[in-house]
Design an enzyme around this catalytic site. Structure first.
Site, PDB file in Angstrom:
ATOM      1  N   ARG A  48      -1.132   8.723   3.985  1.00 16.52           N
ATOM      2  CA  ARG A  48      -1.384   9.575   5.153  1.00 16.52           C
ATOM      3  C   ARG A  48      -0.182   9.741   6.069  1.00 16.52           C
ATOM      4  NH1 ARG A  48      -6.699   6.818   7.238  1.00 16.52           N
ATOM      5  NH2 ARG A  48      -6.083   5.233   5.708  1.00 16.52           N
ATOM      6  N   LYS A  77       5.701   3.353   4.516  1.00 19.27           N
ATOM      7  CA  LYS A  77       4.976   3.303   5.793  1.00 19.27           C
ATOM      8  C   LYS A  77       5.470   2.175   6.701  1.00 19.27           C
ATOM      9  CE  LYS A  77       0.584   1.801   6.247  1.00 19.27           C
ATOM     10  NZ  LYS A  77      -0.897   1.874   6.252  1.00 19.27           N
ATOM     11  N   ALA A 113      41.179  18.106  36.175  1.00 18.90           N
ATOM     12  CA  ALA A 113      40.110  18.899  35.550  1.00 18.90           C
ATOM     13  C   ALA A 113      40.642  19.654  34.344  1.00 18.90           C
ATOM     14  CB  ALA A 113      39.537  19.881  36.570  1.00 18.90           C
ATOM     15  N   GLY A 151      -6.075  -3.483  -4.706  1.00 15.22           N
ATOM     16  CA  GLY A 151      -6.852  -3.978  -3.573  1.00 15.22           C
ATOM     17  C   GLY A 151      -6.220  -5.184  -2.894  1.00 15.22           C
ATOM     18  N   THR A 152      -6.787  -5.524  -1.730  1.00 12.63           N
ATOM     19  CA  THR A 152      -6.197  -6.584  -0.902  1.00 12.63           C
ATOM     20  C   THR A 152      -6.298  -7.960  -1.563  1.00 12.63           C
ATOM     21  OG1 THR A 152      -8.299  -6.611   0.300  1.00 12.63           O
ATOM     22  CG2 THR A 152      -6.492  -5.406   1.319  1.00 12.63           C
ATOM     23  N   GLY A 202     -13.747  -2.532   7.797  1.00  9.03           N
ATOM     24  CA  GLY A 202     -14.776  -3.431   7.287  1.00  9.03           C
ATOM     25  C   GLY A 202     -15.580  -3.978   8.467  1.00  9.03           C
ATOM     26  N   GLY A 211       0.806  -1.230   0.000  1.00 12.53           N
ATOM     27  CA  GLY A 211       0.000   0.000   0.000  1.00 12.53           C
ATOM     28  C   GLY A 211       0.836   1.277   0.000  1.00 12.53           C
ATOM     29  N   ASN A 266     -13.266  -5.964  11.051  1.00 13.56           N
ATOM     30  CA  ASN A 266     -12.280  -6.861  10.458  1.00 13.56           C
ATOM     31  C   ASN A 266     -10.884  -6.304  10.713  1.00 13.56           C
ATOM     32  OD1 ASN A 266     -10.740  -8.484   8.778  1.00 13.56           O
ATOM     33  ND2 ASN A 266     -11.406  -7.456   6.878  1.00 13.56           N
TER      34      ASN A 266
HETATM   35  C1  UD1 Z   1      -8.871  -3.688   4.720  1.00 14.63           C
HETATM   36  C2  UD1 Z   1     -10.118  -4.549   4.749  1.00 14.63           C
HETATM   37  C3  UD1 Z   1     -11.036  -4.055   5.870  1.00 14.63           C
HETATM   38  C4  UD1 Z   1     -10.297  -4.105   7.185  1.00 14.63           C
HETATM   39  C5  UD1 Z   1      -8.998  -3.308   7.093  1.00 14.63           C
HETATM   40  C6  UD1 Z   1      -8.196  -3.520   8.342  1.00 14.63           C
HETATM   41  C7  UD1 Z   1     -10.463  -5.224   2.464  1.00 14.63           C
HETATM   42  C8  UD1 Z   1     -11.271  -5.029   1.251  1.00 14.63           C
HETATM   43  N1  UD1 Z   1     -10.778  -4.472   3.493  1.00 14.63           N
HETATM   44  O1  UD1 Z   1      -9.276  -2.356   4.488  1.00 14.63           O
HETATM   45  O2  UD1 Z   1     -12.179  -4.879   5.932  1.00 14.63           O
HETATM   46  O3  UD1 Z   1     -11.118  -3.592   8.222  1.00 14.63           O
HETATM   47  O4  UD1 Z   1      -8.212  -3.783   5.971  1.00 14.63           O
HETATM   48  O5  UD1 Z   1      -7.121  -2.637   8.350  1.00 14.63           O
HETATM   49  O6  UD1 Z   1      -9.569  -6.048   2.471  1.00 14.63           O
HETATM   50  N2  UD1 Z   1      -2.548  -3.508   0.436  1.00 14.63           N
HETATM   51  C9  UD1 Z   1      -1.757  -3.994  -0.586  1.00 14.63           C
HETATM   52  N3  UD1 Z   1      -2.172  -3.822  -1.859  1.00 14.63           N
HETATM   53  C10 UD1 Z   1      -3.329  -3.192  -2.173  1.00 14.63           C
HETATM   54  C11 UD1 Z   1      -4.130  -2.696  -1.115  1.00 14.63           C
HETATM   55  C12 UD1 Z   1      -3.717  -2.884   0.180  1.00 14.63           C
HETATM   56  O7  UD1 Z   1      -0.709  -4.571  -0.355  1.00 14.63           O
HETATM   57  O8  UD1 Z   1      -3.628  -3.078  -3.372  1.00 14.63           O
HETATM   58  C13 UD1 Z   1      -2.104  -3.729   1.797  1.00 14.63           C
HETATM   59  C14 UD1 Z   1      -1.815  -2.442   2.527  1.00 14.63           C
HETATM   60  O9  UD1 Z   1      -0.463  -2.088   2.379  1.00 14.63           O
HETATM   61  C15 UD1 Z   1      -2.132  -2.808   3.964  1.00 14.63           C
HETATM   62  C16 UD1 Z   1      -3.235  -3.843   3.827  1.00 14.63           C
HETATM   63  O10 UD1 Z   1      -3.137  -4.329   2.509  1.00 14.63           O
HETATM   64  O11 UD1 Z   1      -1.024  -3.395   4.591  1.00 14.63           O
HETATM   65  C17 UD1 Z   1      -4.617  -3.269   4.103  1.00 14.63           C
HETATM   66  O12 UD1 Z   1      -4.844  -2.243   3.171  1.00 14.63           O
HETATM   67  P1  UD1 Z   1      -5.655  -0.943   3.566  1.00 14.63           P
HETATM   68  O13 UD1 Z   1      -5.833  -0.139   2.333  1.00 14.63           O
HETATM   69  O14 UD1 Z   1      -5.037  -0.330   4.747  1.00 14.63           O
HETATM   70  O15 UD1 Z   1      -7.002  -1.597   4.047  1.00 14.63           O
HETATM   71  P2  UD1 Z   1      -8.454  -1.349   3.548  1.00 14.63           P
HETATM   72  O16 UD1 Z   1      -8.572  -1.771   2.120  1.00 14.63           O
HETATM   73  O17 UD1 Z   1      -8.834   0.004   3.900  1.00 14.63           O
END
Ligand code: UD1
Ligand code: CA
Length: 489
Positions: free
Chosen positions: A22, A29, A388, A87-88, A149, A18, A178
């Site tokens: 922020r 990060k 000293a 996305g995750t 989430g 990510g 979550n």
């Molecule tokens: C995600 C969850 C959410 C949960 C939250 C907890 C999903 C869709 N949502 O939210 O339910 O409450 O985490 O913190 O999964 N990352 C990547 N690649 C990406 C996107 C994210 O490696 O394309 C990594 C980020 O670096 C981070 C983690 O995944 O370490 C979570 O990503 P972040 O964007 O903080 O979480 P949300 O999508 O907001």
């Protein structure tokens, strides 16, 4: 409790691609520190506690930095690149891409959840296996669930996870969130990831949608609720970083207090994760212990002291000082206001006192450098006394040279020892000397102008001053008359 009669965890995937916008930082990060170590290194430690067949960190944003850091602190870890941050779900897909078909359990965690412990991950895997789940989610009850989430349940089972931006008002009122940490059946995860769609408010592939996929197969999805909710907290900005860093510090201090360390003011005491303390150490307010610092029993550190990579031996006292890469021997005294630079080695019962700076200096047993000295590139023998204001002049503008002061020798105040030079055992240097040649055993070196007194100078050159009056009275053998005395005060 143990996993010994179960297969090993097939893989742990740590998501760390990510952007961390922020944080507003040129540093990735997950490389920001708490208690002296990167967030990511804590995540790797927790994952390693599962002893998985594969440990993969998904990198993307600022990935060169992250890869370089991992090569240094966790060379056993494999990295996988997520080229576009979609996305995750996409992150985990990237993480698993190089591993082939996985059977068994796959754990997914985040690089930005630093207080999560290996024990918590182990308990999550145990619950997953015990309940026969296809997916087990780590959740917690958040006083303010905004941004997370939400866990939508039907009885004991999890139906789905809905993101803040996709949630209805009723779903937004759910306080179980979550944590972003999961155990999956590897086969279900593999086929679920292949089916993900990005048809949602963020246009991302949500890992959490694998839950619906698993339920569609008729498989169970469970959740383990973490009561220690701090372990589930992620870091998105520097405010959260400082809050979690303070909490981690409190946990480290509590652990040391439970092991017999006195910490007078935990609020102003900071101890890195890597520090080692013995029972009956006392830490006074304003103390920071960093890096590979170790403190032996009976030592008292502080107030207002910072030690970085310092070994403090039994019963030593360090008061209002700063030291880096130094050894402070048993019963030795340092400070107040001392500055010990790398390579300082203070012997048993030795002293480095007020306004003394040392560097690459071995100061022998019982030797004392008590006041206002620079002691660099030096060997000071056992029992020697450095007066000293003594300066070890170690640098001629081009090269640094060494000075040796022998055992039990005595250097008079305000001397300069111009290196390279050697003062033998049992020698004296007269106060105010500038020493440029060797001094032999038993010798007194005097290297300064001969004193000359000029009689009558004050009367001739300062006539009419109070000094001249005092001189005249002294020469007459009577006390000087001053206004103060007339007033009787
Ligand atoms: C995600 C969850 C959410 C949960 C939250 C907890 C999903 C869709 N949502 O939210 O339910 O409450 O985490 O913190 O999964 N990352 C990547 N690649 C990406 C996107 C994210 O490696 O394309 C990594 C980020 O670096 C981070 C983690 O995944 O370490 C979570 O990503 P972040 O964007 O903080 O979480 P949300 O999508 O907001
Ligand atoms: Ca996101």
């Amino acid at each position: 409790m143990s996993t010994t009669d179960h297969p090993r965890v097939a893989a742990v995937v740590i998501m760390a691609a990510g952007a961390g916008t922020r944080m507003k930082s040129s540093t990735a990060k997950v490389l920001h520190h708490l208690a002296g170590r990167s967030m990511l290194s804590y995540a790797v430690d927790a994952a390693s506690a599962l002893d998985p067949d594969h440990l993969v960190v998904v990198v993307g944003h600022q990935r060169e930095q992250v890869e370089e850091h991992l090569a240094e602190v966790a060379p056993q870890v494999v990295t996988a690149v997520q080229h576009e941050l979609r996305g995750t779900g996409d992150a985990v897909r990237s993480g698993l891409a190089g591993l082939g078909e996985l059977t068994g359990d796959v754990v997914v965690t985040s690089g930005d959840v630093p207080l999560l412990t290996g024990d918590t991950l182990r308990a999550l895997v145990e619950a997953h296996r015990g309940e026969g789940n296809a997916v087990t989610v780590l959740t917690t009850i958040a006083p303010d669930p905004t941004g997370y989430g939400r866990i939508v349940r039907d009885g004991g089972e999890v139906v789905r996870i809905v993101e803040q931006r996709d949630a209805t008002e009723a779903e937004q009122a759910i306080s179980e969130i979550n944590a972003g940490i999961y155990v999956f059946d590897g086969a279900v995860l593999g086929s679920g990831l292949a089916e993900l769609s990005d048809d949602n408010a963020q246009g991302e592939f949500y890992l959490t949608d694998v839950i619906g996929f698993a339920r569609g197969l008729g498989r169970r999805v469970g959740a383990t609720v973490l009561t220690d909710s701090v372990q589930a907290q992620g870091v998105n900005d520097r405010i959260q970083l400082s809050a979690l860093s303070a909490e981690l510090n409190r946990r480290i201090l509590r652990r040391w207090m439970a092991q017999g360390v006195t910490i007078v003011d935990p609020g102003s005491t900071w101890v890195h994760d890597s520090v080692d303390l013995a029972p009956d150490v006392t830490l006074l307010p304003g103390t920071s212990l960093e890096g590979a610092t170790s403190v032996a029993s009976g030592a008292v550190i502080g107030p207002d002291t910072t030690l970085v990579d310092v070994e403090v031996d039994e019963g030593a006292h360090v008061v209002r000082s700063h030291a880096t890469l130094a050894v402070i021997g048993p019963g030795a005294e340092v400070g107040p206001f001392a500055y010990l630079r790398p390579g300082t080695n203070l012997g048993a019962k030795g002293k480095i006192g007020a306004f003394v700076e040392t560097k690459n200096a071995t100061i022998g047993q019982g030797a004392k450098v008590p006041h206002l000295t620079y002691c660099g590139d030096a060997t000071v023998g056992a029992g020697a006394n450095i007066g000293a204001g003594t300066i070890f002049a170690n640098y001629d503008g081009v090269t640094k040279s060494h000075t040796t002061v022998g055992a039990a020798s005595f250097i008079g105040s305000d001397s300069v020892l111009v290196a390279p030079v050697e003062v033998a055992d049992g020698a004296y240097v007269a106060a105010g000397s500038t020493i440029t040649a060797p001094v032999g055993p038993g010798e007194l070196a005097v290297a300064r102008g001969q004193q000359r007194n000029i009689a009558g100078w004050v009367a001739r050159k300062r006539d009419g001053t109070k000094t001249a009056a005092a001189a005249e009275a002294a020469l007459r053998g009577s006390k000087p008359q001053t206004n103060e005395n007339e007033d009787g005060r």
